[in-house]
Design a protein around this motif. Sequence first.
Motif: not given
Length: 100
Positions: A9-25, A90-100
């Motif tokens: 589990i990694t945090l990617e693009d940590p300086g982008n505070f305009r999007e928050f989601h979980v990227s996974m299949d 806790r903060v809510e986030a949606h799940i989306q497939p990688p590269d979506s």
Amino acid sequence: MYIAIADTITLEDPGNFREFHVSMDGDVAAAVAAFDGRAAASERDNHLWIDIAFVRELAGDAADAEWESQFDGMLAYANSKGWIDEPANRVEAHIQPPDS
């Protein structure tokens, strides 16, 4: 920023505070299992409640004073939308497939 789940589990693009989601299949159950107690299923389809302290932990060295300030601003916005579970921290986030 987004949380990527692959082999780790990694945090990617940590300086982008305009999007928050979980990227996974996978689905919510798979995501909850991957988070190992640091996330819970949301009542909304394809969403998770993620432990805020864990997001800070994932940020690592990126979590300097400026990052913390911007992250707090992101959380304030999320709270205004109902995406914060204050009792559970806790903060809510949606799940989306990688590269979506």
